[in-house]
Design a protein around this motif. Structure first.
Motif, PDB file in Angstrom:
ATOM      1  N   MET A   1      10.520 -19.413   8.624  1.00  0.00           N
ATOM      2  CA  MET A   1       9.819 -20.025   7.509  1.00  0.00           C
ATOM      3  C   MET A   1       8.988 -18.947   6.798  1.00  0.00           C
ATOM      4  SD  MET A   1       6.960 -23.015   7.606  1.00  0.00           S
ATOM      5  CE  MET A   1       7.684 -24.376   6.760  1.00  0.00           C
ATOM      6  N   THR A   2       9.034 -18.957   5.498  1.00  0.00           N
ATOM      7  CA  THR A   2       8.295 -17.975   4.713  1.00  0.00           C
ATOM      8  C   THR A   2       6.947 -18.544   4.297  1.00  0.00           C
ATOM      9  OG1 THR A   2      10.349 -17.037   3.856  1.00  0.00           O
ATOM     10  CG2 THR A   2       8.343 -16.563   2.627  1.00  0.00           C
ATOM     11  N   HIS A   3       5.909 -17.756   4.477  1.00  0.00           N
ATOM     12  CA  HIS A   3       4.557 -18.115   4.044  1.00  0.00           C
ATOM     13  C   HIS A   3       4.133 -17.121   2.974  1.00  0.00           C
ATOM     14  CE1 HIS A   3       3.754 -20.974   7.315  1.00  0.00           C
ATOM     15  NE2 HIS A   3       4.548 -20.174   8.015  1.00  0.00           N
ATOM     16  N   ARG A   4       3.334 -17.575   2.032  1.00  0.00           N
ATOM     17  CA  ARG A   4       2.848 -16.718   0.950  1.00  0.00           C
ATOM     18  C   ARG A   4       1.325 -16.681   1.023  1.00  0.00           C
ATOM     19  NH1 ARG A   4       2.750 -17.855  -5.368  1.00  0.00           N
ATOM     20  NH2 ARG A   4       2.687 -15.704  -6.108  1.00  0.00           N
ATOM     21  N   TYR A   5       0.785 -15.466   1.242  1.00  0.00           N
ATOM     22  CA  TYR A   5      -0.663 -15.289   1.353  1.00  0.00           C
ATOM     23  C   TYR A   5      -1.165 -14.345   0.268  1.00  0.00           C
ATOM     24  CZ  TYR A   5      -0.227 -17.321   5.993  1.00  0.00           C
ATOM     25  OH  TYR A   5       0.034 -18.166   7.036  1.00  0.00           O
ATOM     26  N   LEU A   6      -2.306 -14.697  -0.302  1.00  0.00           N
ATOM     27  CA  LEU A   6      -2.979 -13.802  -1.227  1.00  0.00           C
ATOM     28  C   LEU A   6      -3.510 -12.614  -0.442  1.00  0.00           C
ATOM     29  CD1 LEU A   6      -4.361 -13.227  -4.023  1.00  0.00           C
ATOM     30  CD2 LEU A   6      -6.359 -14.403  -3.084  1.00  0.00           C
ATOM     31  N   ILE A   7      -3.285 -11.407  -0.954  1.00  0.00           N
ATOM     32  CA  ILE A   7      -3.941 -10.238  -0.382  1.00  0.00           C
ATOM     33  C   ILE A   7      -4.766  -9.586  -1.477  1.00  0.00           C
ATOM     34  CG2 ILE A   7      -2.211  -9.865   1.407  1.00  0.00           C
ATOM     35  CD1 ILE A   7      -1.215  -7.444  -0.204  1.00  0.00           C
ATOM     36  N   VAL A   8      -5.914  -9.075  -1.093  1.00  0.00           N
ATOM     37  CA  VAL A   8      -6.799  -8.364  -2.012  1.00  0.00           C
ATOM     38  C   VAL A   8      -6.689  -6.889  -1.669  1.00  0.00           C
ATOM     39  CG1 VAL A   8      -9.181  -8.063  -2.783  1.00  0.00           C
ATOM     40  CG2 VAL A   8      -8.347 -10.344  -2.136  1.00  0.00           C
ATOM     41  N   VAL A   9      -6.332  -6.093  -2.669  1.00  0.00           N
ATOM     42  CA  VAL A   9      -6.187  -4.654  -2.484  1.00  0.00           C
ATOM     43  C   VAL A   9      -7.322  -3.979  -3.237  1.00  0.00           C
ATOM     44  CG1 VAL A   9      -4.703  -2.645  -2.809  1.00  0.00           C
ATOM     45  CG2 VAL A   9      -3.685  -4.873  -2.308  1.00  0.00           C
ATOM     46  N   GLU A  10      -8.043  -3.110  -2.538  1.00  0.00           N
ATOM     47  CA  GLU A  10      -9.159  -2.387  -3.145  1.00  0.00           C
ATOM     48  C   GLU A  10      -8.860  -0.898  -3.136  1.00  0.00           C
ATOM     49  OE1 GLU A  10     -12.300  -3.741  -0.567  1.00  0.00           O
ATOM     50  OE2 GLU A  10     -12.744  -5.414  -1.887  1.00  0.00           O
ATOM     51  N   GLY A  11      -9.312  -0.220  -4.153  1.00  0.00           N
ATOM     52  CA  GLY A  11      -9.135   1.218  -4.259  1.00  0.00           C
ATOM     53  C   GLY A  11      -8.738   1.593  -5.675  1.00  0.00           C
ATOM     54  N   ASP A  12      -9.018   2.830  -6.030  1.00  0.00           N
ATOM     55  CA  ASP A  12      -8.700   3.292  -7.378  1.00  0.00           C
ATOM     56  C   ASP A  12      -7.846   4.560  -7.380  1.00  0.00           C
ATOM     57  OD1 ASP A  12     -10.454   5.268  -6.608  1.00  0.00           O
ATOM     58  OD2 ASP A  12     -11.984   4.782  -8.095  1.00  0.00           O
ATOM     59  N   GLY A  13      -7.313   4.917  -6.239  1.00  0.00           N
ATOM     60  CA  GLY A  13      -6.475   6.097  -6.151  1.00  0.00           C
ATOM     61  C   GLY A  13      -7.224   7.363  -5.797  1.00  0.00           C
ATOM     62  N   SER A  14      -8.564   7.325  -5.838  1.00  0.00           N
ATOM     63  CA  SER A  14      -9.336   8.515  -5.486  1.00  0.00           C
ATOM     64  C   SER A  14      -9.441   8.687  -3.969  1.00  0.00           C
ATOM     65  CB  SER A  14     -10.731   8.459  -6.113  1.00  0.00           C
ATOM     66  OG  SER A  14     -11.473   7.355  -5.612  1.00  0.00           O
ATOM     67  N   THR A  15      -9.241   7.583  -3.233  1.00  0.00           N
ATOM     68  CA  THR A  15      -9.207   7.603  -1.766  1.00  0.00           C
ATOM     69  C   THR A  15      -8.106   6.642  -1.331  1.00  0.00           C
ATOM     70  OG1 THR A  15     -10.818   5.810  -1.567  1.00  0.00           O
ATOM     71  CG2 THR A  15     -11.696   8.056  -1.587  1.00  0.00           C
ATOM     72  N   ASN A  16      -8.032   6.342  -0.058  1.00  0.00           N
ATOM     73  CA  ASN A  16      -7.051   5.371   0.431  1.00  0.00           C
ATOM     74  C   ASN A  16      -7.305   3.996  -0.159  1.00  0.00           C
ATOM     75  OD1 ASN A  16      -5.770   7.237   2.040  1.00  0.00           O
ATOM     76  ND2 ASN A  16      -6.829   6.628   3.906  1.00  0.00           N
ATOM     77  N   TYR A  17      -6.280   3.191  -0.141  1.00  0.00           N
ATOM     78  CA  TYR A  17      -6.388   1.790  -0.525  1.00  0.00           C
ATOM     79  C   TYR A  17      -6.597   0.964   0.745  1.00  0.00           C
ATOM     80  CZ  TYR A  17      -4.612   2.997  -5.138  1.00  0.00           C
ATOM     81  OH  TYR A  17      -4.458   3.538  -6.393  1.00  0.00           O
ATOM     82  N   PRO A  58      -1.768 -22.536  15.784  1.00  0.00           N
ATOM     83  CA  PRO A  58      -1.256 -22.860  14.450  1.00  0.00           C
ATOM     84  C   PRO A  58      -1.309 -21.656  13.510  1.00  0.00           C
ATOM     85  CG  PRO A  58      -3.448 -23.765  14.738  1.00  0.00           C
ATOM     86  CD  PRO A  58      -3.040 -23.188  16.069  1.00  0.00           C
ATOM     87  N   VAL A  59      -0.340 -21.602  12.625  1.00  0.00           N
ATOM     88  CA  VAL A  59      -0.316 -20.569  11.582  1.00  0.00           C
ATOM     89  C   VAL A  59      -1.242 -21.036  10.465  1.00  0.00           C
ATOM     90  CG1 VAL A  59       1.144 -19.453   9.854  1.00  0.00           C
ATOM     91  CG2 VAL A  59       2.010 -19.836  12.169  1.00  0.00           C
ATOM     92  N   PRO A  60      -2.159 -20.180   9.995  1.00  0.00           N
ATOM     93  CA  PRO A  60      -3.099 -20.614   8.956  1.00  0.00           C
ATOM     94  C   PRO A  60      -2.387 -20.948   7.644  1.00  0.00           C
ATOM     95  CG  PRO A  60      -3.322 -18.249   9.367  1.00  0.00           C
ATOM     96  CD  PRO A  60      -2.373 -18.784  10.382  1.00  0.00           C
ATOM     97  N   GLU A  61      -2.875 -21.991   7.013  1.00  0.00           N
ATOM     98  CA  GLU A  61      -2.357 -22.372   5.698  1.00  0.00           C
ATOM     99  C   GLU A  61      -2.944 -21.447   4.635  1.00  0.00           C
ATOM    100  OE1 GLU A  61      -0.141 -24.775   4.901  1.00  0.00           O
ATOM    101  OE2 GLU A  61       0.128 -25.155   7.038  1.00  0.00           O
ATOM    102  N   ALA A  62      -2.169 -21.160   3.639  1.00  0.00           N
ATOM    103  CA  ALA A  62      -2.641 -20.350   2.518  1.00  0.00           C
ATOM    104  C   ALA A  62      -3.287 -21.266   1.485  1.00  0.00           C
ATOM    105  CB  ALA A  62      -1.482 -19.579   1.901  1.00  0.00           C
ATOM    106  N   HIS A  63      -4.557 -21.015   1.189  1.00  0.00           N
ATOM    107  CA  HIS A  63      -5.288 -21.831   0.226  1.00  0.00           C
ATOM    108  C   HIS A  63      -5.871 -21.006  -0.914  1.00  0.00           C
ATOM    109  CE1 HIS A  63      -5.090 -25.342   2.808  1.00  0.00           C
ATOM    110  NE2 HIS A  63      -5.498 -24.603   3.810  1.00  0.00           N
ATOM    111  N   SER A  64      -5.982 -19.712  -0.734  1.00  0.00           N
ATOM    112  CA  SER A  64      -6.669 -18.856  -1.710  1.00  0.00           C
ATOM    113  C   SER A  64      -5.826 -18.629  -2.955  1.00  0.00           C
ATOM    114  CB  SER A  64      -7.016 -17.514  -1.091  1.00  0.00           C
ATOM    115  OG  SER A  64      -7.909 -17.681  -0.018  1.00  0.00           O
ATOM    116  N   THR A  65      -6.526 -18.523  -4.073  1.00  0.00           N
ATOM    117  CA  THR A  65      -5.921 -18.146  -5.338  1.00  0.00           C
ATOM    118  C   THR A  65      -6.787 -17.061  -5.950  1.00  0.00           C
ATOM    119  OG1 THR A  65      -7.127 -19.818  -6.593  1.00  0.00           O
ATOM    120  CG2 THR A  65      -4.967 -20.460  -5.733  1.00  0.00           C
ATOM    121  N   ALA A  66      -6.322 -16.472  -7.017  1.00  0.00           N
ATOM    122  CA  ALA A  66      -7.094 -15.411  -7.660  1.00  0.00           C
ATOM    123  C   ALA A  66      -7.076 -15.618  -9.176  1.00  0.00           C
ATOM    124  CB  ALA A  66      -6.515 -14.032  -7.330  1.00  0.00           C
ATOM    125  N   GLY A  67      -8.071 -15.082  -9.793  1.00  0.00           N
ATOM    126  CA  GLY A  67      -8.167 -15.124 -11.245  1.00  0.00           C
ATOM    127  C   GLY A  67      -9.130 -14.068 -11.707  1.00  0.00           C
TER     128      GLY A  67
END
Length: 74
Positions: A1-17, A58-67
């Motif tokens: 089963m495929t799950h879709r989770y929001l991931i937040v990526v931080e960084g600007d390329g000057s260091t690691n993400y 249990p596998v956590p449900e994905a509830h987060s969204t972004a804007g």
């Protein structure tokens, strides 16, 4: 089963993400590039979810969204 989770990526390329998912607490990843970081994060989430499933948890449900908020400054 495929799950879709929001991931937040931080960084600007000057260091690691770095990345995290609000729906999968405690799972984080880093990478030298955004693409590497996203790949590492997918693998980390998959590893974590496989562990939960093997332990009968249990596998956590994905509830987060972004804007974006448009604001004027000055």
């Amino acid at each position: 089963m495929t799950h879709r989770y929001l991931i937040v990526v931080e960084g600007d390329g000057s260091t690691n993400y770095s990345a995290y998912s609000p729906d999968v607490p405690g799972v984080v990843a880093v990478g030298a590039t955004r693409e590497e970081c996203e790949r590492e994060m997918r693998e980390a989430i998959e590893f974590h979810l496989d562990g939960l499933a093997k332990d009968g948890e249990p596998v956590p449900e994905a509830h987060s969204t972004a804007g974006y908020a448009l604001v004027e400054v000055g």
